[in-house]
Each structure stands twice: as C-alpha cells, then as structure tokens.
Write a protein that holds these residues in place. Structure first.
Motif, short mmCIF file in Angstrom:
data_model
loop_
_atom_site.label_atom_id
_atom_site.label_comp_id
_atom_site.label_asym_id
_atom_site.label_seq_id
_atom_site.Cartn_x
_atom_site.Cartn_y
_atom_site.Cartn_z
N ALA A 105 -10.66 2.93 1.12
CA ALA A 105 -9.27 2.66 1.48
C ALA A 105 -8.73 3.73 2.40
CB ALA A 105 -8.41 2.56 0.22
N SER A 106 -9.03 4.98 2.08
CA SER A 106 -8.46 6.06 2.88
C SER A 106 -9.09 6.13 4.27
CB SER A 106 -8.61 7.39 2.15
OG SER A 106 -9.98 7.62 1.93
N ARG A 107 -10.26 5.51 4.41
CA ARG A 107 -10.88 5.52 5.73
C ARG A 107 -10.57 4.23 6.50
NH1 ARG A 107 -16.79 6.30 4.72
NH2 ARG A 107 -17.02 7.49 6.62
N GLY A 108 -9.66 3.46 5.95
CA GLY A 108 -9.21 2.27 6.67
C GLY A 108 -10.07 1.04 6.43
N HIS A 109 -11.00 1.12 5.47
CA HIS A 109 -11.84 -0.04 5.17
C HIS A 109 -11.22 -0.83 4.02
CE1 HIS A 109 -15.26 2.80 6.69
NE2 HIS A 109 -14.47 2.40 7.68
N GLY A 110 -10.15 -1.54 4.33
CA GLY A 110 -9.39 -2.24 3.29
C GLY A 110 -10.19 -3.28 2.54
N GLU A 111 -10.95 -4.07 3.27
CA GLU A 111 -11.66 -5.16 2.60
C GLU A 111 -12.72 -4.65 1.66
OE1 GLU A 111 -12.93 -8.32 5.03
OE2 GLU A 111 -10.93 -8.61 5.89
N GLU A 112 -13.43 -3.62 2.13
CA GLU A 112 -14.45 -3.02 1.26
C GLU A 112 -13.81 -2.47 -0.01
OE1 GLU A 112 -14.18 -2.75 4.43
OE2 GLU A 112 -16.12 -2.65 5.46
N ALA A 113 -12.66 -1.80 0.21
CA ALA A 113 -11.96 -1.22 -0.94
C ALA A 113 -11.58 -2.31 -1.94
CB ALA A 113 -10.71 -0.47 -0.47
N LEU A 114 -11.02 -3.39 -1.43
CA LEU A 114 -10.58 -4.46 -2.34
C LEU A 114 -11.76 -5.08 -3.07
CD1 LEU A 114 -7.82 -6.13 -0.14
CD2 LEU A 114 -7.49 -4.97 -2.34
N ALA A 115 -12.88 -5.21 -2.37
CA ALA A 115 -14.06 -5.78 -3.00
C ALA A 115 -14.54 -4.88 -4.14
CB ALA A 115 -15.16 -5.97 -1.96
N LEU A 116 -14.55 -3.57 -3.89
CA LEU A 116 -14.97 -2.64 -4.93
C LEU A 116 -14.02 -2.68 -6.13
CD1 LEU A 116 -16.04 0.33 -2.66
CD2 LEU A 116 -17.49 -0.74 -4.42
N LEU A 117 -12.72 -2.75 -5.82
CA LEU A 117 -11.74 -2.78 -6.91
C LEU A 117 -11.90 -4.03 -7.76
CD1 LEU A 117 -8.48 -1.42 -5.22
CD2 LEU A 117 -9.93 -0.31 -6.94
N GLN B 255 -0.09 -3.73 -0.58
CA GLN B 255 0.65 -5.00 -0.54
C GLN B 255 -0.29 -6.22 -0.58
OE1 GLN B 255 3.68 -4.93 -1.27
NE2 GLN B 255 3.64 -2.70 -1.06
N GLU B 256 -1.60 -5.99 -0.52
CA GLU B 256 -2.52 -7.14 -0.56
C GLU B 256 -2.38 -7.87 -1.89
OE1 GLU B 256 -4.49 -8.18 1.83
OE2 GLU B 256 -3.97 -6.53 3.21
N PRO B 257 -2.44 -9.21 -1.84
CA PRO B 257 -2.31 -9.97 -3.09
C PRO B 257 -3.34 -9.56 -4.14
CG PRO B 257 -2.20 -11.42 -1.18
CD PRO B 257 -2.53 -10.07 -0.65
N ALA B 258 -4.56 -9.28 -3.70
CA ALA B 258 -5.59 -8.90 -4.68
C ALA B 258 -5.21 -7.61 -5.39
CB ALA B 258 -6.94 -8.74 -3.99
N PHE B 259 -4.64 -6.68 -4.62
CA PHE B 259 -4.24 -5.40 -5.22
C PHE B 259 -3.10 -5.62 -6.21
CE2 PHE B 259 -2.53 -1.16 -5.53
CZ PHE B 259 -3.67 -0.35 -5.45
N GLN B 260 -2.12 -6.43 -5.78
CA GLN B 260 -1.00 -6.73 -6.66
C GLN B 260 -1.47 -7.41 -7.94
OE1 GLN B 260 2.32 -5.96 -6.42
NE2 GLN B 260 1.69 -4.65 -4.70
#
Lengths: 890, 185
Positions: A829-841, A865-870
């Motif tokens: 996430a901190s490196r700007g790889h949002g999708e990877e981060a969400l997949a890991l989460l 703010q991503e729905p998956a995160f919420q």
C-alpha cells in the motif's frame, strides 16, 4: 405621623384620585380616549395620571404571576425579625462559637452573611464558617427548603467548588455553612489592584467553568456568580463559593419588589425575575471574565434602573477597545457569553471551556464530556497551542515545567520531551515508596504493602491525581530533591514515610511535603500492634488525612476489606509487587502470591482481582495461550466482583478480559469506565480504555483517557507509545514524535517503539533520521525479519524515500511468505500498489488488535476508501461487537 | 384598655393614644420572642399583633369594629417599632429613585431591608400630606397585614374605597420609590 388624619383628599390630589378611579378599570383601548377627554387642557395632570396608571398596570401584572410577592405584598416577617433582633444586639454581637465551631477572625461580609475563620473542635481543623441571616430559616418550610438546597450544593464534589463540610441550623436558629478554609483572596479582592494578565484571567475562568460544568451537570445553577464568590486559593486553584445559597435565599429576597445582590452580574433574564438556567451563569461568568480582562465591568451605569436598562439593552464596549492585547477569539467568546438572549450564548460551560482550552492549548480538558469539542485536526496538546491564539507564552509552562530534571537525572533522556501538562488546578500527588526501617530486605513486605495500599486508596479520590505505583518505583526523596521528583512526575505534592516492625509492634511515620518549599504540610506517626488489620487501618487513616489536607475529600472506604491474617496479607502484597513487574517470571510469581493468599482467606476480593489480572496479563503479553488462562481469570474476576462490587481493580481486570477473550467492545468499555469512576487514577484502566476506543473507531474519545494515563504514569513506555500512536493517528506527527522518542528512551530495547519513531520521522519527511533510528533498532540483539517484519518494511520505505531503491528492494526481499499478509499489504500500500495490498488483506485473518491501525494509520490512506477495505473495517466492527447496523456504543 | 377601645368608637382620634401601649407591648414581645423562642418559630407580624391584642384587650368585650381599631393601631405601632429599629441600626436611606439599589459587599439584606423601610416610611409621610387616608390604608395593609374589609372597618370607609386607595397608593409609592414601570407588552 400622629395628627395625620384619615380625611378626604385635597386639591389636585382629589382630582387625580377621582380620575384614577374612573379610568383604572376601563379596558386598555377605551382608556386613552377617556383620559384625553378628561384631562383636556391640563397636560401635567394627564402626564401624572398616565404615569400612575402605568405603574399600576406594572404592579397588577406582577401580582398576576406572583400574588403577595410583589411590591408591598406582605411585610417580610423574617427580615423584620432579623432587623429587630440585630439592632437590639447592636448588630455586631456575634457568639464566640456556633455548635462545635469556635469563631475566629472575620474573613469578610457579604450580602448573604458574615464569614469567619473558625476551628472545628471535633475534627480539629480550620474551617471557614459563614453565618447566614436568620430569615433564611425562619419557619419550618423555609428550614426544610434550606436543608434540601444545602444538601444538593454540598453534594458537589469538585476541585473548583469550595468544599462544604456541613450546612445546618444552629441551636439558636441561625443557619450556617462550614466550608473548607482556603488561604487566598477572592477575585473581587484581586480586582482592586486592577485587571489581570490575560493568561491569569483565562486560568481563573477555566477554573470557574470546571466548577460550573460539574454543578450544571448535577442540575445546580449557581445564580450568583460574581468576583466575590470566586476564591483564588493559594496553591489550590480557583474555588467557587456559595453554590446554591442564592437559590435558597431566592424566594426570600423579593421584598418591596426588590432583590438584593448587586445587579451588575445578573443576566437580563435574572433582572426580570424570570426562571434561570445554566446559561444565566454563563452570562455572569462573561461579566466576570470581561471585568478581569478590562479592569472594569461591562455594565456600570450609576443607579440600578440605569444599570438594569444597560444589562437588558446595551452592548458593552468591545473588550479589545479597552485591552487591545486580548486575543480576538477570546474577546468574541466573552461577547457570546454576554448575548442578551440565552439561546444565543454558548449552551454549556463545557463548550466555553473547550473554546478557552483550544485557544490556550496544551491543557487537559476536564472530562470525557469535553473531548468532543476537539476536532481531530486540532487535537490539543502542545501542537494546538502553536496554532492557538498566538500567545506562545502559554505553551512555555507546559513544555518547561515538567519532567526534564528527573529524566535527565535518571539518565534516560538526553533532550526535551513532552511530558503532560503540569496541572496547576488539579491537586496531584506522588506517593514515594515507604522506607523500611527493619533490618534486611528493602522494601519490606510491610513497607511495600502500606505504600501500595496508600496508592490504591488515594487513587479513588476524585479530583486528586495520584502518580502510579510504577512511576514511583525506586524513587526516594532523599536521593533527589523533592522539587526534582515532583517536577519530573508533574505533581504538586509528595507523600513519603517509613515503616518499622518489631516485637509485634508496627510503627509508621508519614509526611506530606510541599516540594516547592520542602516544607511539611502534614505529618503523623502511628503506633499499632502488628496485625493485618492495623496494616490496613493505618494507610486508610493516612489516606483520609492526606485527602482532607489536600482537598478535604475522603477516599472511599477500602472496597475489598475482609478479615485477614498476617500471612494472607503478606502473600497478597507479594502478589501485587510481582504483578507490577510485568515480566513473565513476575507475573507467574504474582499468580502464586495471590493463590497463596486465597488459600488462607478465600473471600479476599483484592486477591481474586489480582489473580485475574495476573492471568490476563500472561495472555496479553503472550506468555500463555489465551484459552489456557482466560477462563480461570474470568472466574477469578467474577469472584472478586461478587465479593466487592466496588473494587476498581476488578472492573479494570474484567475490562481487559473482555477485550482479550470475548472481544466484547461495549462491555469492556463499560467495565473500564466503571473502574475509572471508582479509581480515577487507575492508569491501566485509562490506558486500556484509550486503546480500546481507538480500536472501536472513536479516536477523539480516546484522547482524554490516554492523557490521563500519561499524567498518572508519566514514565511508562507503553502509555507513551499509545499516546504517540494517538497523536500520529490524529495527524499531530510532531507531538507524536516527542512522545515516541521519550518512550524509546524509557524502553531502549523495545524495537516496536523505535519503529514508531521511524514511522513518524518518515511521515515528517525526515527519512534520513528515520533510517538511522530504524537501523539502530535492527541491530538490537535477536532482531530478524521473521520476528519483526514491520521494522524491515519501515526501513525499506525509508530507503526508498532516500532514493536508495536497491537497498529497499533487498530488505523487502528478506520478508518471505510466512510474514503476516497484513504486513506485506502495508508494504504494498505504501508503495502505491493498491490492488496487491487489497488482495493480501483479503487473505488476512481478522486480528482485532489491528483495528486501530487499519482505521487510522496513514499507510492505508491510498486504499482506505476502497469498498473492499471498508468491508474489512466492517468485519473489525463486528469482531468488536459493534456496527452491523446497530448504533455505536454510547 | 377596653375603655380606650370603647372611647375609640366615639372618637376616632383616640386610636392615636392606643398606639403607645400597643407599641410598647409589640416591642417587648418582638424582643422577647426572638431572644428565647425555639428555632423555627415563625415571627409573624400579624401573629404578634394578635397576641398583643389578646394581652392588652379583654377580647370577649370587644366587637368586630373595636378589634379593627385595635389592629389599625397595632399596624401603626408595628411601623414605628420597625422604623425605630432601622434608625437604631443606623440604616442609610437611599433617597428617592433608588428602590432597587444594589447591595454593596458590606451590606447585609437586613441593612437593605432597614434602608427600604426608612425610604417607605418617608414616602408614606409624603403620601400622607396628599392623602392621609391612603397612607393609613397602606399602613394597615402592609404593616398590619390587614385585609381590605378589616381595613375598611378600621378606617370607617367602604371596602371599595379601600380597594381604590390601595391600588392608587401602591402605584404612587412605587413611583415615589423609583420603581420602573414597564409599558404593557
């Protein structure tokens, strides 16, 4: 008078009387016509008649609302009686004593009576005794009302409200109030010297507001807030006097259509004799604050009529015209208090207080009620002071006064760090470990037990902050100056003492020291036989006397007292001492100590609570699997609560258990709040409460308990780190950094603390410093990427910011698949790889402890703010027993 | 005393002479009662007047009008008792136009009351110059706690007259004492 005969009226009066009779009962609309017909050609008669009719109508309207209370309604028998009696006795002849109080010098005389310094011969203490006029209690009904109101007022227990010991009617029928005696002077006396400094005025107003806030919460309106009713007690802060007296007197005060008491501080609604609420007090406070700042009253017309007119209709001269250095927000706050319409004023004392504190900065709001007033972006503390009213001088005391000397002396600090605001309002005390005069171990079981007991007992005193047991561990007044100790801990008072046991006897000496002067405020020696009872009695007596000396409030009685034998007592004390250490061995020894105590005395509630806490902490620190210890911990705490429902430690322990085991957020909140209500200086409960609130998504609410925990235990690295996290989450990275650095100095071997420091430095765009700190942490013994992957991620991010991408990649490569996916998600996430981060989460298990980090940590900003995160956050809500469509816990 | 009351039937000015003994009795009773009575005992001017009446007058032989005369005299005596005490206390009159005068910090409500009494006393004297009857009505109503019919009987006028006198005297005194009349809303 003799010779005046009841004859017919004469001359003009006869004409006036005739016309009055003819017109007075006519309906309003007919009156004017008849009047002008009848008085044609005689304008002065017409004018006089009109005036008389208007006066008549005014009185008739008043009669309609309060028959017999209006002008000349009934002779005030009470005041008539007082007049006859007082003038008979020459007015000044006061008795030598009232009840058990011996009267001394006259301290002052006000509208409501005469105040004497007096000596309470039974409790052997000085009091201020206010003799009230007899007419307050002339008949049975008045006496009952007096007692009822007086009880309500004396129930107010707050550091900014003068403590009332007793309100009663003496044998001779004279009502009196016995209050704590505070050396000092009233604001009225202070004002004789002119205006106050802006910060002094604000300080006084804050004290008044705290008192008012507490009173209003209890449903009591002061009604007579004025400088003469505000005491600036030497070293005890601001005290409001005469609560409730105005109300008691109120109904007796309307005579001949007048109300005594200067109208200068009355609200417009009060001058109209209307029912008033707390906003009337806020008006009066506004008048006092204006006067303190400007050196003159906002409404000062000569003569009561003109004055009342001004109060009702005129705006006061703008404060800044009279005193340009008054900050604009402060001036406008005063103006808001002086709005003619109650609805336009601030709605509560807490609101005014919050506004003042925002402007002043760096001060702790009074209670949980005040916290909502702090928007997260301006999250108080030292930081907000910088953005406050532009008076940097206000933050200096907060930064300079506390902490440094001890921290320097003990070698854990090499620079400035934020320690809590040194409260000059709230009484605070550090209880140093009692010295053992017995040969052998130091401290002895007895000295430690008495010390522990004193801390627990005094911690239950509301309005008194007691430094935690942990923070005073190993401190002793003779190793450093008292002033240094007090300074380091941010306390106003220090209690120290010694314990000796020999030949079945127990000797305890205790003294309360004012560290500023190193003088003794109270001291006493106790000689008892050596029994478990006397080991508990003596601290009980010391606590009571200290509390009375400091603030005249008694600690609550020992909630868990049960008959003990000496051996049980010793086991219990050992258990407590071990518990404090928080090491695995210490906690295990604690468990043993409590079990031993319970084996002898199975109904000793404090031991059950201790056992529960020791077991819960074993799980909390990961020394035991939760399943292995939590059921027994729960049984133990249930036993403790059944035996002693008021035992603060038991509620705190229950709160922790509910977090560790059932993850029942709302129930845990309730238990921890109960613990704090019972023992406001319970740092553990405050810390657990603060951290839980963060987990539950209530960041703002967490501030007060976390600050409270820090004040009570300023040297705890855990509390400092929690506070650093809080400020980090609230976007106050600079303040967070100072707390985190202090935590790192207090616990130099904790990698977690260094990691927080590194995170903050990086967030502040100081990656070079972050790298140094994190590398040093990485070199701590036993560090490896498997055990502490977060540090590797953080260090990689620091290198990346420094442009050293390869080193960053190398560090991340050390993190393997076995690293928790949430940590890897943070890196992505901190490196700007949002999708990877969400997949890991999505693949991460819910770890309830992480709720706060997910909710507030900046690393998740890009994907929050991503729905998956919420959706994940919603899972955390339900893990804590909140959300899911239900309302958040109150 | 009863003879005095009888005489008052024939000669209303005899009431003046009644005031002295009633005054002395009221003064004595007021002092004694306050000095020794149990706390909470109500000091009621009307109660005092009634007690004085019973002490001074053979109640069985006095008719309603006689009693009214006595009460009127007692009201006057009460006024004097209180004014004397207020003077002895050294109370400061406020002068006209100061009815709502604020208390200074040194002033007790009793001081304020004493000052108010002296102001009222002066205003009543001025009213008596204009209308002695209205002044007597105020005396009976305020210092004697007498009802409108009682006052009417004592002053030998109709209740209706007492009612108008009372309304007008109050309005006049209110203004004389500096009360703020408010126009009707």
């Amino acid at each position: 008078m003799s010779g005046s005969e009841a004859g017919p009226p004469t001359g003009d009066w006869g004409r006036l009387e005739e016309l009055f009779r003819r017109v007075v009962e006519l309906p309003e609309e007919e009156r004017a016509g008849v009047l002008s017909d009848l008085t044609r050609g005689d304008p002065s008669l017409a004018a006089e008649l009109r005036d008389l009719l208007q006066a008549h109508d005014t009185l008739a309207r008043a009669d309609a609302t309060a028959p017999d209370k209006g002008f000349l309604g009934a002779l005030d028998a009470g005041r008539a009686a007082a007049l006859v009696e007082e003038s008979r006795s020459g007015g000044a002849g006061e008795p030598d004593s009232i009840g058990r109080y011996r009267l001394g010098e006259r301290l002052g005389q006000g509208g409501m009576g005469i105040v004497y310094r007096a000596f309470d011969s039974r409790l052997e203490r000085d009091v201020a005794l206010k003799l009230l006029p007899r007419w307050l209690a002339t008949d049975e009904r008045a006496r009952k009302r007096f007692s009822r109101e007086a009880r309500a007022a004396s129930a107010l227990d707050h550091p900014n409200i003068a403590t009332i010991f007793e309100i009663d009617v003496a044998d001779d029928g004279r009502p009196y109030i016995a209050m704590a005696y505070y050396p000092g002077r009233t604001v009225a006396q202070r004002l004789e010297e002119g205006a106050l400094d802006v910060d002094e005025a604000v300080r006084v107003a804050e004290g008044m507001l705290r008192g008012l806030e507490a009173a209003h919460r209890a449903g009591i309106v002061h009604r007579d807030v004025k400088p003469a009713n505000v005491m600036q007690a030497e070293e005890r802060g601001v005290k409001l006097l005469d609560f409730g007296v105005a109300k008691v007197a109120g109904s007796a005060l309307t005579r001949l259509g007048t109300a005594p008491g200067t109208p200068a501080y009355m609200s417009p609604e009060q001058t109209r004799g209307e029912e008033v609420d707390e906003r009337s007090d806020l008006w009066s406070l506004g008048v006092v604050l204006y006067e303190m700042l400007a050196g003159r009253r906002p409404f000062s017309a000569q003569g009561p009529d003109a004055l009342i007119h001004q109060i009702r209709h005129d705006a006061p001269t703008p404060l800044r015209d009279l005193r340009p250095e008054v900050p604009a927000p402060l001036a406008s706050l005063v103006e808001r208090c002086l709005e003619k319409e109650p609805g336009s004023r601030p709605s509560s004392a807490a609101e005014v207080l919050a506004a003042l504190s925002r402007g002043r900065g760096g001060r702790l709001p009074v209670g949980p009620e005040a916290v909502h007033a702090f928007p997260p972006g301006n999250a108080g503390g030292v930081y907000s002071a910088v953005r406050g009213w532009g008076r940097p001088v206000w933050i200096l005391p907060g930064l300079a006064a506390v902490g440094l000397s001890w921290l320097l002396a003990s070698g854990v600090a090499d620079g400035a760090g934020p320690v809590g605001p040194a409260s000059d309002e709230e009484p605070s005390i550090a209880i140093l470990p009692f010295e053992s005069l017995d040969p052998g171990q130091e401290p002895s079981t007895y000295s430690r037990g008495i010390h522990d007991d004193l801390i627990t007992r005094l911690s239950s005193v509301s309005g008194l902050r007691v430094t935690s047991r942990r923070a005073v561990e190993g401190l002793r007044g003779d190793e450093r100056t008292m002033a240094e100790v007090a300074d380091a801990l941010g306390v106003r008072w220090v209690l120290e003492g010694s314990v000796a046991s020999s030949d079945g006897g127990l000797r305890v000496n205790a003294r309360l020291v004012d560290p500023r002067t190193e003088s003794q405020a109270w001291a006493r020696g106790y000689r008892r036989s050596l029994t478990a009872e006397s080991l508990q009695e003596v601290p009980g007596e010391i606590a009571t006397e200290v509390a009375l000396t400091l603030d005249a409030r008694s600690p609550s009685p020992d909630p868990g007292s049960a008959p003990l034998d000496l051996a049980t007592y010793r086991s219990w004390v050992e258990g407590r001492a071990n518990l404090e250490q928080r090491t695995e061995a210490g906690l295990r020894r604690g468990v043993e100590g409590f079990r031993e105590a319970l084996a002898r005395t199975s109904d000793h509630a404090p031991s059950w609570a201790g056992l529960s806490e020791a077991l819960a902490l074993l799980a909390n620190y990961g020394y035991e699997a939760p399943d292995a210890v939590l059921p027994e911990a729960r049984e133990a705490v249930d036993r403790a609560l059944a035996l002693a429902p008021e035992l603060a430690d038991a509620h705190a322990s229950l709160g922790l258990l509910l977090q560790l085991g059932e993850r029942d957020g709302p129930a845990s909140l309730e238990a921890l709040r109960r613990a704090l209500a019972l023992e406001p200086s319970n740092a553990r409960a405050a810390l657990w409460l603060g951290n839980l609130l963060v987990s539950l998504g209530r960041l703002e609410d967490a501030r007060v308990p976390l600050l409270r925990a820090m004040e009570v235990d300023p040297t705890s690295p855990v509390i400092r780190t929690s506070l650093a996290r809080w400020y980090q989450f609230a976007d106050s990275q600079e303040v967070a950094l100072e707390h985190a650095r202090l935590a790192a100095r207090l616990a130099p071997s904790s990698p977690f603390v260094h990691m927080v420091v590194g995170e903050l430095l990086r967030e502040l765009d100081r990656p070079g410093e972050a790298q140094v700190v994190l590398e040093r942490a990485r070199s701590l013994p036993g560090m490896n990427p498997r055990g502490f992957p977060g540090l590797w991620v953080e260090l990689a991010l620091a290198y990346e910011s420094l442009g050293e991408v390869e080193r960053a990649e190398a560090l991340l490569a050390e993190i393997d698949d076995r690293t928790p996916s949430s940590v890897r998600a943070a890196a992505e996430a901190s490196r700007g790889h949002g999708e990877e981060a969400l997949a890991l989460l999505a693949a991460s298990p819910v770890v309830p402890e992480f709720a706060g980090v997910f909710r507030y940590h900046h690393v998740w900003e890009p994907i929050r703010q991503e729905p998956a995160f919420q959706e994940m956050l919603a899972q955390y809500d339900s893990a804590w027993g909140i959300g899911g469509g239900s309302a958040p816990p109150p | 005393m009863t003879a005095l009351l009888d005489a008052s039937h024939a000669d209303p000015s005899a009431r003046e002479e009644m005031v002295e003994p009633v005054y002395r009795e009221l003064k004595r009773m007021a002092s004694r009662q306050l000095a020794r009575e149990a706390p909470g005992h109500t000091f009621q001017t009307t109660a005092l007047v009634h007690e004085a009446y019973i002490r001074l007058v053979d109640a069985t032989r006095v008719d309603e009008r006689g009693r009214a005369y006595f009460y009127a005299a007692a009201a006057q005596a009460m006024r004097r008792v209180l004014v004397d005490h207020a003077r002895r206390r050294g109370a400061q009159k406020r002068g006209g136009g100061q009815v709502a005068e604020s208390l200074t910090p040194e002033q007790t409500p009793v001081d304020a009351f004493a000052g108010e009494l002296l102001d009222l006393h002066d205003a009543l004297e001025r009213l008596a110059e204009r209308s002695p009857r209205q002044a007597r009505v105020v005396e009976c109503r305020y210092f004697g706690g007498m009802s409108i019919p009682e006052t009417a009987r004592a002053l030998e006028v109709s209740p209706r007259t007492v009612k108008y006198d009372w309304a007008m005297a109050r309005a006049w005194l209110f203004r004389a004492l500096g009360g703020e009349a408010v126009p009707a809303p």
